[in-house]
Design an enzyme around this catalytic site. Structure first.
Site, PDB file in Angstrom:
ATOM      1  N   LEU A 193      -5.507   6.871   1.326  1.00  0.00           N
ATOM      2  CA  LEU A 193      -3.973   6.633   1.644  1.00  0.00           C
ATOM      3  C   LEU A 193      -3.998   6.501   3.431  1.00  0.00           C
ATOM      4  O   LEU A 193      -3.086   7.216   3.834  1.00  0.00           O
ATOM      5  CB  LEU A 193      -2.965   7.374   1.268  1.00  0.00           C
ATOM      6  CG  LEU A 193      -2.990   7.583  -0.280  1.00  0.00           C
ATOM      7  CD1 LEU A 193      -1.795   8.403  -0.734  1.00  0.00           C
ATOM      8  CD2 LEU A 193      -2.828   6.139  -0.834  1.00  0.00           C
ATOM      9  N   LYS A 242       0.790  -1.027   0.076  1.00  0.00           N
ATOM     10  CA  LYS A 242       0.053   0.079  -0.036  1.00  0.00           C
ATOM     11  C   LYS A 242       0.865   1.285  -0.212  1.00  0.00           C
ATOM     12  O   LYS A 242       2.032   1.156   0.390  1.00  0.00           O
ATOM     13  CB  LYS A 242      -0.818   0.008   1.207  1.00  0.00           C
ATOM     14  CG  LYS A 242      -1.679   1.173   1.611  1.00  0.00           C
ATOM     15  CD  LYS A 242      -3.087   1.271   0.873  1.00  0.00           C
ATOM     16  CE  LYS A 242      -3.739   2.583   0.982  1.00  0.00           C
ATOM     17  NZ  LYS A 242      -4.489   2.616  -0.179  1.00  0.00           N
ATOM     18  N   ILE A 264     -10.453   5.973  -0.435  1.00  0.00           N
ATOM     19  CA  ILE A 264      -9.865   5.416   0.595  1.00  0.00           C
ATOM     20  C   ILE A 264      -9.052   6.629   1.193  1.00  0.00           C
ATOM     21  O   ILE A 264      -9.075   6.907   2.455  1.00  0.00           O
ATOM     22  CB  ILE A 264      -9.077   4.270   0.629  1.00  0.00           C
ATOM     23  CG1 ILE A 264      -9.736   3.084  -0.200  1.00  0.00           C
ATOM     24  CG2 ILE A 264      -8.438   3.620   1.610  1.00  0.00           C
ATOM     25  CD1 ILE A 264     -10.877   2.397   0.639  1.00  0.00           C
ATOM     26  N   CYS A 271      -1.975   9.375  -7.517  1.00  0.00           N
ATOM     27  CA  CYS A 271      -3.365   8.960  -6.692  1.00  0.00           C
ATOM     28  C   CYS A 271      -4.279  10.291  -6.706  1.00  0.00           C
ATOM     29  O   CYS A 271      -4.179  11.345  -6.287  1.00  0.00           O
ATOM     30  CB  CYS A 271      -3.073   8.715  -5.338  1.00  0.00           C
ATOM     31  SG  CYS A 271      -4.671   8.166  -4.490  1.00  0.00           S
ATOM     32  N   ASN A 277       4.330   6.961  -6.153  1.00  0.00           N
ATOM     33  CA  ASN A 277       2.730   7.246  -6.412  1.00  0.00           C
ATOM     34  C   ASN A 277       2.628   8.536  -6.703  1.00  0.00           C
ATOM     35  O   ASN A 277       2.567   9.409  -5.703  1.00  0.00           O
ATOM     36  CB  ASN A 277       2.065   6.431  -5.217  1.00  0.00           C
ATOM     37  CG  ASN A 277       0.504   6.974  -5.643  1.00  0.00           C
ATOM     38  OD1 ASN A 277       0.214   7.521  -6.563  1.00  0.00           O
ATOM     39  ND2 ASN A 277      -0.342   6.391  -4.664  1.00  0.00           N
ATOM     40  N   THR A 305      -8.427  -4.557  -8.258  1.00  0.00           N
ATOM     41  CA  THR A 305      -9.936  -4.498  -7.466  1.00  0.00           C
ATOM     42  C   THR A 305     -10.406  -6.115  -7.761  1.00  0.00           C
ATOM     43  O   THR A 305     -11.168  -6.332  -6.685  1.00  0.00           O
ATOM     44  CB  THR A 305     -10.961  -3.568  -8.480  1.00  0.00           C
ATOM     45  OG1 THR A 305     -10.391  -2.258  -8.457  1.00  0.00           O
ATOM     46  CG2 THR A 305     -12.473  -3.822  -8.094  1.00  0.00           C
ATOM     47  N   ASN A 338      -3.556   4.149 -12.713  1.00  0.00           N
ATOM     48  CA  ASN A 338      -4.077   4.379 -11.524  1.00  0.00           C
ATOM     49  C   ASN A 338      -5.721   4.356 -11.764  1.00  0.00           C
ATOM     50  O   ASN A 338      -6.068   4.383 -12.700  1.00  0.00           O
ATOM     51  CB  ASN A 338      -3.441   5.285 -10.528  1.00  0.00           C
ATOM     52  CG  ASN A 338      -3.310   5.256  -9.168  1.00  0.00           C
ATOM     53  OD1 ASN A 338      -4.454   4.803  -8.470  1.00  0.00           O
ATOM     54  ND2 ASN A 338      -2.612   5.810  -8.483  1.00  0.00           N
ATOM     55  N   THR A 339      -6.321   4.839 -10.641  1.00  0.00           N
ATOM     56  CA  THR A 339      -7.823   4.724 -10.794  1.00  0.00           C
ATOM     57  C   THR A 339      -8.071   6.199 -11.669  1.00  0.00           C
ATOM     58  O   THR A 339      -7.382   7.138 -11.702  1.00  0.00           O
ATOM     59  CB  THR A 339      -8.463   4.853  -9.662  1.00  0.00           C
ATOM     60  OG1 THR A 339      -7.721   5.901  -8.452  1.00  0.00           O
ATOM     61  CG2 THR A 339      -8.616   3.616  -8.924  1.00  0.00           C
TER      62      THR A 339
END
Ligand code: FMN
Length: 313
Positions: A84, A56, A82, A141, A138, A276, A202-203
């Site tokens: 982080l 994570k 979420i 995000c 990252n 996912t 990423n999303t």
């Protein structure tokens, strides 16, 4: 037959110098290996579902994450905000890293900061730990404002890489955001700043309206879409980025099985990550690995290496 693996049952591969028994990783934040072991026992260690574990995303200080609600199911996917949550760098190094090292696969630690100076501390302190094979940055995000800015701008991404590259010889992987018009430009900037690999996607920026209250559902107001709904977007971006850079691409976005994993490899990914789908089935990574030899053979490939060397028209 392409150089490398001899047949479809040998899935061993290399990711910028990290030797892997196979090409299946997890997407950061989508499989909590420590919690899985607590719930399912030591069979999670002996039958670990991935060939390489990505942690994570870790931040400098502990974070509680975003206000609830944090999840919303969509057709063929989900939105998360979420935000982080995590133990911060010290907590991660003292507790989590020791436990993650007990899983018998290479470990990549994902880090994020909102200042270059903090990124430098994170990279220095994580890279010096022998348990760590590589670091994922990252910069993409969509839940944390500062990360989005770096990952949206080629110049910011290159400047960050130039600051971090001298700090370690371990592989540095830049996780790209899909929320830009031309992700290949950010990928090229990451490569020219010294990145060893890029991972994506990423999303995708998304929102949900609660039909009952008529307000936004997610506590943070918006979040990121993932799952099969984003797969065609991810495939297009992986294809575009893989043809623009020479560093290996880690492909993800809606992978649910060996067939969809193979699509990413054909689009140009060297290895793939399951995200996912792990929430639906914690064995998803293992099922992808188990299905890959037959999926390769069905499509006429003699080996994983042959599929990895395909260039689409
Ligand atoms: C609940 C959740 C948490 C995530 N947390 C992180 C994270 O901490 N760091 C990160 O780089 N990506 C994070 N991601 C993004 C995934 O790693 C992955 O890039 C994305 O979900 C697309 O893959 P998928 O469609 O297979 O899930 C998260 C995704 C989800 C669904």
């Amino acid at each position: 037959m392409a150089e490398g693996t001899a047949d479809t049952s040998d899935l061993s591969t290399d990711l910028c110098g990290i030797e892997l028994a196979g090409p299946v990783l997890n997407g950061s934040g989508t499989f909590d290996a420590i919690a899985a072991r607590r719930v399912f026992g030591d069979e999670v260690v002996s039958g670990f579902p991935f060939d390489c574990y990505v942690s994570k995303t870790i931040t400098m200080n502990p974070r509680p994450g975003n206000a609830p609600y944090r999840l919303w199911e969509t057709p063929s996917g989900m939105i998360n905000s979420i935000g982080l949550p995590g133990p911060g760098l010290d907590g991660f190094l003292e507790r989590d890293l020791v436990q993650l090292a007990e899983f018998d696969v290479p470990l990549i630690v994902s880090v994020m900061a909102d200042r270059v100076e903090d990124f430098e501390i994170l990279v220095n302190r994580v890279a010096e730990r022998e348990e760590v094979a590589g670091i994922e940055l990252n910069v993409s995000c969509p839940n944390v404002h500062s990360g989005l800015i770096v990952g949206e701008q080629p110049s910011e991404t290159e400047a960050l890489m130039k600051a971090l590259r001298p700090l370690t010889a371990k592989p540095l992987i830049v996780k790209l955001t899909p929320n830009v018009a031309n992700p290949h430009e950010v990928a090229m900037a990451a490569e020219s700043g010294g990145a060893d690999s890029v991972s994506m996607i990423n999303t995708v920026k998304a929102a949900a309206i609660d039909p009952v209250s008529t307000r936004t559902w997610l506590g943070a107001g918006a979040g990121g879409l993932s799952g099969p709904a984003v797969r065609p977007i991810a495939l297009a971006q992986v294809r575009s980025v893989a043809s623009a850079v020479s560093v290996p691409v880690i492909g993800m976005g809606g992978i649910t099985d060996a067939e969809s994993a193979l699509e990413f490899i054909l689009a140009g990914a060297r290895v793939i990550a399951v995200g996912t789908e792990n929430f639906r089935d914690p064995r998803a990574g293992a099922l992808v690995s188990e299905g890959l030899p037959a999926a390769l053979a069905r499509r006429g490939f003699a080996s994983l290496a042959e599929a990895q060397s395909v260039t689409l028209d």
